[in-house]
Enzyme design. Structure first.
Site, PDB file in Angstrom:
ATOM      1  N   GLY A 123       0.835  -1.199   0.000  1.00 26.75           N
ATOM      2  CA  GLY A 123       0.000   0.000   0.000  1.00 26.75           C
ATOM      3  C   GLY A 123       0.869   1.248   0.000  1.00 26.75           C
ATOM      4  O   GLY A 123       1.813   1.351  -0.792  1.00 26.75           O
TER       5      GLY A 123
ATOM      6  N   GLY B 218       4.778   1.229  -0.315  1.00 28.94           N
ATOM      7  CA  GLY B 218       5.505   0.795  -1.496  1.00 28.94           C
ATOM      8  C   GLY B 218       5.522  -0.706  -1.659  1.00 28.94           C
ATOM      9  O   GLY B 218       4.566  -1.392  -1.268  1.00 28.94           O
TER      10      GLY B 218
ATOM     11  N   ASP C  31      -3.001  -3.928  -9.709  1.00 31.53           N
ATOM     12  CA  ASP C  31      -2.990  -4.369 -11.105  1.00 31.53           C
ATOM     13  C   ASP C  31      -1.975  -3.559 -11.914  1.00 31.53           C
ATOM     14  O   ASP C  31      -1.296  -4.092 -12.803  1.00 31.53           O
ATOM     15  CB  ASP C  31      -4.387  -4.244 -11.716  1.00 31.53           C
ATOM     16  CG  ASP C  31      -5.403  -5.110 -10.973  1.00 31.53           C
ATOM     17  OD1 ASP C  31      -5.005  -6.176 -10.451  1.00 31.53           O
ATOM     18  OD2 ASP C  31      -6.579  -4.718 -10.908  1.00 31.53           O
TER      19      ASP C  31
END
Lengths: 308, 308
Positions: free
Chosen positions: B222, B225, B252
């Protein structure tokens, strides 16, 4: 047959979730899909009563195909006109506590599609005993679209019921339908008053709306039953006690009873007892808009009719 | 080309409403529809980067037709296998304050349909530089469905990335994919620990998950990184400052960058800077899952890479 018209047919989708919480994601374990729109619901109730009925109107796109397929699966006869734009879906999220609705924007109808529907409707009128016009008008149609259909029905000498609101109701009344069936809110708006909360107010508003027309008016007042202002007299019909349950579809059940009453030229008190009993059966049903014939038979016996 | 596999493709629907209130009905003034599912989103990002990509997987019913049509409209190449059951829709209700998600149950895949997909995938592998397997498995598939595809990719000597969770992730890792990309929660579950909250914990969990396999692992943490545990070394890559925005699709976008990095045999620090920059661009985008190339170029420059 009784012909029901649904110009803004819908695919009614229900998502059943344990508890809807704004701002979070929910897996939907079970869902239902059903053909919808007010005229379609009227057709379903009439079919449940064993009445010959044909549902017509406008459907389009993949949603329209599903609406057709679902009606076929229920053995409800249908004869819709295709439009290019896709029919809307209505999504209801049902949890234990209640229902949250999301109504997609409807399609826009092209002038040529409306012309095709007018021809189709004219042809269907030749085999119809009663026509029922229900629900909202999709974009692209003139506010007097129902008025045009009502004039065609009158020319064909087919009695016609209008269940609409706002400008569509006012423009429809101007064309002289056989019967209009507003609810209390729609009646108040059409009469230009703030609210209609009791039977005398409903009578007053009804007479304003039908002034100058031979149109009969039946107003549904929710738990207070219905009020009829007709050329044959005025009545108030109500269930023995206010019912609790799902009011969705009660108005459509009421219209179904009124259409059948016109088709069989039933006396007004019979029509109204049917209408209240069938509405009450719809409210009592666990599935929105469906009716159990046993509930109908039981609840119909409790209806009181009072001539005014 | 890069081949993305989406076995549980979806039609992502977004309803924009002023304010979602539980228990009431809402007219939806505007709505968007987009082809979705994690592999489809990876394909869209790769297409935006100008990379040759083909989206495959399973789609069915009217929803499946819409998924295909929407991808064609975006000029994203696709080659899905048809199934009888209908692909799911995901409905997101977006108001000013946030997003409420409703995930329909997905389709059930028949054994013959899975066999047809395996043949199709095998054929597509012959023209693929990298295969990406993303998202949940629909009902009807064995938990090792991804494992079967990974073995086929290895036999074809095509590098393969797996982005899955739960049993599908574990069964997939056992088949030895080139790379897996769990998020912090998926990594913790796969490693059998409660949470993975910092970089050292992520490294430890990653080494548990990839123990005994030659699989590289990139965990997305998140706002913190990503951490990479690979046969070539370990790195932590992070944006200059935690971004606020819509995290949907950031994972994605990360996978898209990693697939491109494998296709071009880019050095790991370059892959990771691309992955963080592209994820950050997805977070910054007003439309979930889409990326602006200008944002990507700008944000990529702010990424710090640290070898561990």
């Amino acid at each position: 047959v009784i012909l029901t018209v649904t110009l803004n047919a819908a695919l009614d989708v229900t998502y059943h979730v344990p508890a809807l919480q704004v701002g979070t994601a929910h897996r939907v374990p079970t869902m239902d899909e059903r053909a919808g729109g007010k005229g379609v619901n009227v057709a379903r109730v009439l079919h449940a009563l064993g009445e010959p009925v044909v549902a017509t109107g406008l459907v389009g796109g993949s949603t329209g195909s599903e609406i057709r397929a679902l009606l076929s699966g229920e053995q409800v006869r249908h004869s819709f006109v295709d439009i290019t734009a896709r029919s809307r879906r209505t999504v209801v999220v049902a949890d234990g506590a209640g229902a949250t609705g999301l109504w997609e924007p409807g399609p826009t109808v092209a002038p040529s599609e409306w012309a095709a529907f007018v021809r189709h409707f004219t042809a269907l009128l030749k085999v119809s005993q009663v026509a029922v016009l229900s629900g909202s008008l999709p974009l692209g149609l003139a506010p007097d679209a129902y008025g045009q259909l009502i004039l065609l029905a009158r020319q064909a000498e087919v009695p016609v019921i209008l269940d609409a609101d706002g400008p569509a109701l006012l423009a429809g009344v101007a064309a002289g339908p056989t019967l209009v069936k507003p609810n209390a809110h729609e009646l108040a708006t059409a009469a230009g008053v703030d609210t209609v909360t009791d039977v005398p107010a409903a009578i007053g508003a009804a007479e304003v709306v039908r002034a100058g027309h031979s149109t009969d008016l039946v107003a549904s007042l929710g738990p207070n039953g219905i009020v009829a202002c007709t050329s044959a007299g005025r009545w108030h019909a109500a269930p023995a006690e206010p019912l609790t349950g799902n009011p969705t579809g009660a108005g459509d059940a009421c219209v179904a009873a009124l259409a059948r009453g016109i088709a069989y030229r039933l006396p007004w008190p019979v029509r109204l007892a049917d209408a209240v009993g069938l509405s009450a059966a719809a409210v009592a049903s666990p599935v929105a808009g469906s009716v159990s014939l046993a509930d109908f038979a039981r609840l119909r016996r409790t209806v009181t009719i009072r001539e005014l």
